[in-house]
Design an enzyme around this catalytic site. Sequence first.
Site, PDB file in Angstrom:
ATOM      1  N   HIS A  57      -4.877  -0.267   6.308  1.00  0.00           N
ATOM      2  CA  HIS A  57      -4.490   0.541   7.483  1.00  0.00           C
ATOM      3  C   HIS A  57      -5.462   0.494   8.668  1.00  0.00           C
ATOM      4  CE1 HIS A  57      -7.148   3.223   5.258  1.00  0.00           C
ATOM      5  NE2 HIS A  57      -6.213   3.564   4.387  1.00  0.00           N
ATOM      6  N   HIS A  72       1.417   5.273  -2.240  1.00  0.00           N
ATOM      7  CA  HIS A  72       0.892   6.228  -3.213  1.00  0.00           C
ATOM      8  C   HIS A  72       2.064   6.844  -3.973  1.00  0.00           C
ATOM      9  CE1 HIS A  72      -3.212   6.099  -1.507  1.00  0.00           C
ATOM     10  NE2 HIS A  72      -2.572   5.878  -0.371  1.00  0.00           N
ATOM     11  N   LEU A  73       2.142   6.537  -5.270  1.00  0.00           N
ATOM     12  CA  LEU A  73       3.257   7.053  -6.068  1.00  0.00           C
ATOM     13  C   LEU A  73       2.863   8.300  -6.862  1.00  0.00           C
ATOM     14  CD1 LEU A  73       4.888   3.708  -7.283  1.00  0.00           C
ATOM     15  CD2 LEU A  73       5.498   5.151  -5.333  1.00  0.00           C
ATOM     16  N   ARG A  74       1.577   8.633  -6.846  1.00  0.00           N
ATOM     17  CA  ARG A  74       1.065   9.920  -7.360  1.00  0.00           C
ATOM     18  C   ARG A  74       1.173  10.102  -8.871  1.00  0.00           C
ATOM     19  NH1 ARG A  74      -1.695  10.565  -2.848  1.00  0.00           N
ATOM     20  NH2 ARG A  74      -0.539  11.334  -1.056  1.00  0.00           N
ATOM     21  N   ASP A 112      -9.026   3.321  -2.624  1.00  0.00           N
ATOM     22  CA  ASP A 112      -8.379   3.949  -1.470  1.00  0.00           C
ATOM     23  C   ASP A 112      -8.210   5.452  -1.642  1.00  0.00           C
ATOM     24  OD1 ASP A 112      -7.027   3.770   1.121  1.00  0.00           O
ATOM     25  OD2 ASP A 112      -5.293   4.473   0.008  1.00  0.00           O
ATOM     26  N   HIS A 172       0.847  -1.206   0.000  1.00  0.00           N
ATOM     27  CA  HIS A 172       0.000   0.000   0.000  1.00  0.00           C
ATOM     28  C   HIS A 172       0.875   1.246   0.000  1.00  0.00           C
ATOM     29  CE1 HIS A 172      -3.789   2.104   1.879  1.00  0.00           C
ATOM     30  NE2 HIS A 172      -3.087   2.947   1.147  1.00  0.00           N
ATOM     31  N   ASP A 183       1.374   2.799   3.529  1.00  0.00           N
ATOM     32  CA  ASP A 183       0.475   3.901   3.166  1.00  0.00           C
ATOM     33  C   ASP A 183       1.281   5.183   2.951  1.00  0.00           C
ATOM     34  OD1 ASP A 183      -1.769   5.328   2.501  1.00  0.00           O
ATOM     35  OD2 ASP A 183      -2.564   5.453   4.540  1.00  0.00           O
TER      36      ASP A 183
END
Lengths: 322, 438
Positions: B235, B65-67, B155, B63, B322
């Site tokens: 999470h 976030h690479l955006r 998510d 999990h 996360d």
Amino acid sequence: MIDPKSHILDLDLMSLSQVEAILDDADEMTKILNSDFKKTEELKGKTIITLFFEPSTRTRSSFEQAGKILGADVINIVNSSSSSKKGESLYNTALTIQSIKSDVIVLRHPHSGAPYFLSKLLQESTIINAGDGMHAHPTQALLDMYVMKKHLGTLKNKRIVFIGDISHSRVVRSNILGLSKFGAKIVLCGPQTLIPPDFLSNKHLPENHPFKNIFYEPKLNDAIDQADVIMPLRLQRERQDSGLLPSLREYSTYFGISLKKLQNAKPNTIVMHPGPVNEGVEIDHNVVHGQNSVIQEQVFSGVAIRMAILKSVTQNKALKVE
Amino acid sequence: MSKNILIQKGRLINPANQTDGIYDILIQNNIISDISNHIQPNNNFEIIDATNKIVVPGFIDLHCHLREPGQEFKETVATGTLAGAAGGFTTLCAMPNTIPPIDSKPHIESLSNISKETGAIRVLPIASATMKSEGKILTEMFELADAGAIGFSDDGNPIYDPFIMRQALSYSSQLNIPIINHCEVPELSKHGVMNESWVSTQLGLPGIPNSAEESMVARDIMLSKLTGGHIHIAHVSTSGSVNLIREAKKEGVNITCEVTPHHLTLTDTIILNKNLSDQNFVTSHHSYDTRAKVNPPLRTSSDVQSLIEALNDGTIDIIATDHAPHSDIDKICTFTEAAFGISNIETAFSQIYQLVINQQISLHKLIESLTIAPARILGAQYGNLEKNKPADITIIDLNEQWKVNPEKFLSKGKNSPLDGHTLTSKVFKTIYQGKIVF
Ligand SMILES: [Zn+2]
């Protein structure tokens, strides 16, 4: 850089003796206010900016008046447009006013913690919190305590009752922090939807926390019984609209302060209100103007307290640190 | 072709097969070709001296976030994977809440191409569970799975509609791919910016009660029971959630869950004061640190204790970061305005290693939770440091102390509440497919 301790962010960052010093000095300031020539030069050459992101006539004008009586230059910046909900606003405004070399910035902002944020951004100005979100309103609490002390002599063991919208009240939070320094008994009353869970029960609070000794009384009669101070809080119509209350009518029937309900309190109890008043909702017209009311005195003392605060923070600037 | 690498004298810990001992490890042709007590070096070997260090399978983050695409000012696949490598990771599962969201085959393929071209380590895509992540129409999950999706998730937001959730679990069940849900009932978390507790009361910040998470966890358990679909709870942050999941697992419900490094180690009191003492509950001028604003919010110490217990007893399956990088614009503002999220992929292991030092979890548990346990959820062969497996290896110095300075992060996100903290243990080398990437 300003010593971070010299800001007035909230009363938890002030010692009992600092609070007492301001309350004592407010007596001196009251003398100036009662004299014929209301002008001194103590803050001559100082610049004060009042920076208000929420409408407020009373608090802003009392700071302005306090500053002017002490001889300071006062600049008012009002920014209560809807743009203030955008992130850049406080930040950008702060960068703009950085160029005005101000000694003191009096900030009112709808977001809790905004003065803390500003104090990190503007390290050359002393910040006075004139109300931040639901968090704190230290100058209001100081003037409230000033008025209470005048009438009660001491605050120790006095029963101070706050009624109504505790959840959204920055006034109550600051009063709790201040009053607990003096050993007052703090009682909260109102429907449970308007009281944060940790005020209803203290079982999750750590030992020694200033909220630990707060009492919740669900019934108004029990709350105001033996009260030395009764302070109903402004109830906003939004609370009904957002589902926290079935109706203002029911609220005012059960928790509004009327002359009839006041008969259950001590005859010399004082009734206060942080303003602005919603007559007929949390308090009746004839209580606002009745013999127990000291609400006008609060307004008057606001100027004296703010004079004392402005004096104290500008003098603290002598403690400049690198 | 990459050079042969010989890792000498490291303490190999591989929870997948219970190995724990001093070994030499040889990497040839991107594959682990030998693990022995002693391997004779020759001139073609690049030698890594791992004396007094641990050698473990490369970490897997289920999990993060690479955006990219859409918010490259916050993070890119290039910077996010470099940051991941610095944190000891060799596999990242990227959440699909990009702009646009990863909700169709072309989007997955495009992300896979970006990952191949610019990624320092492996990126596995998670696809949206619903079109545009709007929660209304299911994505084409069969095709997305064929294109490489390893999970489905909206998510950032929960899958709100219980009917859609039921269909998502049911439709995905024949794929053996989990639905990953961010559990939060928005009506209960409305306006909330931190945990609802005495701290939020004191700071005058609207709170998010534990029940906002727990009531959706309960719902998802029921819907997984109904459909047999695999629900993976993202999470988890409250003791109530882990109690529900523990009971569900006893009943045989097809449920797994993850916990983040910050929920395992931090509490909401750091928003009040980083140096809180039990005599003094005052703000400081550092209060309202927006870098500690995260969703779900940092909870109380009793929640933290429950999460640690649940990790130990197997209720919580894995640790996932996360990792949520943000730019200054999102964080240099009031607490109310600030974006939710912590940039933590470079501090994750060291942050949790503090729990090992405190003897609250074992080193094996920590490594298992970052390697073979997430590999099992992926149904993948990663996370296992054995002969003939791909050479994804992380070497860690457990004794090194370092001070966190977010300005030095490889991630674009400098939003770390650990700024200035001293951590013990540091990633020494990360090897991905036989190549040293950190
Ligand atoms: Zn999430």
